[in-house]
Scaffold this active site. Structure first.
Site, PDB file in Angstrom:
ATOM      1  N   HIS A  12       0.878  -1.176   0.000  1.00  0.00           N
ATOM      2  CA  HIS A  12       0.000   0.000   0.000  1.00  0.00           C
ATOM      3  C   HIS A  12       0.907   1.214   0.000  1.00  0.00           C
ATOM      4  CE1 HIS A  12       0.455  -0.336   4.593  1.00  0.00           C
ATOM      5  NE2 HIS A  12       1.211   0.646   4.209  1.00  0.00           N
ATOM      6  N   HIS A  59      -1.877   4.093  10.129  1.00  0.00           N
ATOM      7  CA  HIS A  59      -0.680   4.939  10.196  1.00  0.00           C
ATOM      8  C   HIS A  59      -0.962   6.158  11.070  1.00  0.00           C
ATOM      9  CE1 HIS A  59      -0.285   2.519   6.535  1.00  0.00           C
ATOM     10  NE2 HIS A  59       1.011   2.708   6.585  1.00  0.00           N
ATOM     11  N   HIS A 193      11.010  -0.701   2.228  1.00  0.00           N
ATOM     12  CA  HIS A 193      11.021   0.765   2.172  1.00  0.00           C
ATOM     13  C   HIS A 193      11.383   1.344   3.530  1.00  0.00           C
ATOM     14  CE1 HIS A 193       6.782   0.004   3.328  1.00  0.00           C
ATOM     15  NE2 HIS A 193       6.515   1.284   3.458  1.00  0.00           N
ATOM     16  N   GLU A 240       6.372  -3.860   7.821  1.00  0.00           N
ATOM     17  CA  GLU A 240       4.959  -4.054   7.442  1.00  0.00           C
ATOM     18  C   GLU A 240       4.727  -5.459   6.873  1.00  0.00           C
ATOM     19  OE1 GLU A 240       3.520   0.522   6.423  1.00  0.00           O
ATOM     20  OE2 GLU A 240       3.965  -0.813   4.757  1.00  0.00           O
TER      21      GLU A 240
HETATM   22  C1  DHB Z   1       4.937   5.339   1.740  1.00  0.00           C
HETATM   23  C2  DHB Z   1       4.808   3.986   1.983  1.00  0.00           C
HETATM   24  C3  DHB Z   1       4.007   3.545   3.043  1.00  0.00           C
HETATM   25  O1  DHB Z   1       3.882   2.234   3.390  1.00  0.00           O
HETATM   26  C4  DHB Z   1       3.333   4.430   3.819  1.00  0.00           C
HETATM   27  O2  DHB Z   1       2.523   3.950   4.776  1.00  0.00           O
HETATM   28  C5  DHB Z   1       3.476   5.797   3.596  1.00  0.00           C
HETATM   29  C6  DHB Z   1       4.283   6.237   2.546  1.00  0.00           C
HETATM   30  C7  DHB Z   1       5.782   5.837   0.617  1.00  0.00           C
HETATM   31  O3  DHB Z   1       6.327   5.039  -0.153  1.00  0.00           O
HETATM   32  O4  DHB Z   1       5.891   7.040   0.447  1.00  0.00           O
HETATM   33 FE    FE Z   2       2.583   1.902   5.245  1.00  0.00          FE
END
Ligand code: DHB
Ligand code: FE
Length: 280
Positions: A12, A59, A193, A240
């Site tokens: 996501h 979040h 990420h 995550e």
């Molecule tokens: C991004 C990725 C995420 O999982 C999130 O919750 C908020 C931002 C991103 O890639 O910017």
């Molecule tokens: Fe996220």
């Protein structure tokens, strides 16, 4: 009896939701991301699930940092899109399944996994972006959704193995619900990420692809990856991925691979997407 027909796994990313909402899916940056979901939307239109048990993380939209349940099950009739700072996404409200949610809650808690019961909650991009990726932009979501929120925001999140075992308890719970329902379990978030600090922007294709491989070849070993390995290898938000293990644990052994997609980048994130058929 209710039966789990498939597992759907997807990253996501809020920017994916914005790209859909603002009509940018055909732009050169976004086109390869959405191409990876074209097959999935056709597949979904044929599958017609009645209910999705959707594992995601909030979040700090619904819960704030004042209250952070480790595992929270949404038992409400409906869930409104959360305001994440730019106003709520203009997507339909999410319609729950209070009877099945209450049954799962009872079954799983009596199975010794203590859930937090949520009777009112807004749902953020962690839940609505996966729905948009798989269903596009309908006037109403085509099925019921039971939101299942997991803490991956503040240390310590649950272990991968705890998530995997919880998935098994959820499988037992759904299988014992006395109604003829086609239920899918979704695991969302990930893949590698990191949004903050000196390593912001970290992506690890090797880790991600090994994770995708091991979903089929070594799910129990995958469940044993310790927190520190996620953070080191997949970045602080790579944690995550433990949510995928709940959905994976809810499937029978040896599900059939229907679709696999991996693309870098979308915003700051490596996008992974897998569909596993759970019928034998
Ligand atoms: C991004 C990725 C995420 O999982 C999130 O919750 C908020 C931002 C991103 O890639 O910017
Ligand atoms: Fe996220």
């Amino acid at each position: 009896m209710a039966r789990i027909t498939a597992g759907v796994f997807t990253s996501h990313v809020p920017a994916i939701g914005a790209a859909i909402d603002l009509g940018k899916t055909g732009e050169p940056y976004w086109q390869p991301v959405f191409e990876g979901y074209a097959f999935s939307r056709q597949w979904m239109a044929k599958e017609k699930p009645d209910v999705i048990f959707l594992v995601y993380n909030d979040h700090a939209s619904a819960f704030s940092l004042e209250m952070i349940p480790t595992f929270a099950i949404g038992c409400a009739e409906r869930f409104a899109p959360a305001d994440e700072g730019w106003g709520p996404r203009k997507v339909p409200p999410v319609i729950g399944h209070p009877e099945l949610a209450a049954h799962i809650t009872q079954s799983v808690i009596l199975d010794e996994f203590d859930l937090t019961i949520i009777n009112r909650m807004d749902v953020d991009h962690g839940l609505t972006v996966p729905l948009s990726l798989l269903f596009g932009q309908p006037d109403a979501w085509p099925c019921r959704v039971i939101p299942f929120a997991v803490n991956v925001v503040q240390y310590p999140p649950p272990t991968g193995n705890r998530c995997y075992q919880l998935g098994r308890a959820i499988r037992r719970a759904i299988a014992s619900f006395d109604a003829d329902l086609n239920v899918q379990v979704w695991g969302t978030g990930g893949m590698s990420h990191q949004l903050q600090g000196p390593r912001a922007g970290l992506i690890n294709k090797t880790f991600d692809n090994a994770f995708l491989d091991r979903m089929l070849t070594d799910p129990e070993g995958l469940a044993r990856i310790p927190h520190l390995d996620y953070v080191r290898e997949a970045g602080s938000e790579g944690i995550e991925l433990v949510m995928w293990l709940i959905a994976l644990g809810a499937l029978d052994p040896h599900p059939r691979l229907v679709h696999r997609f991996y693309h870098v980048p979308a915003s700051n994130t490596a996008v992974g997407h897998v569909i596993l058929d759970n019928r034998h």
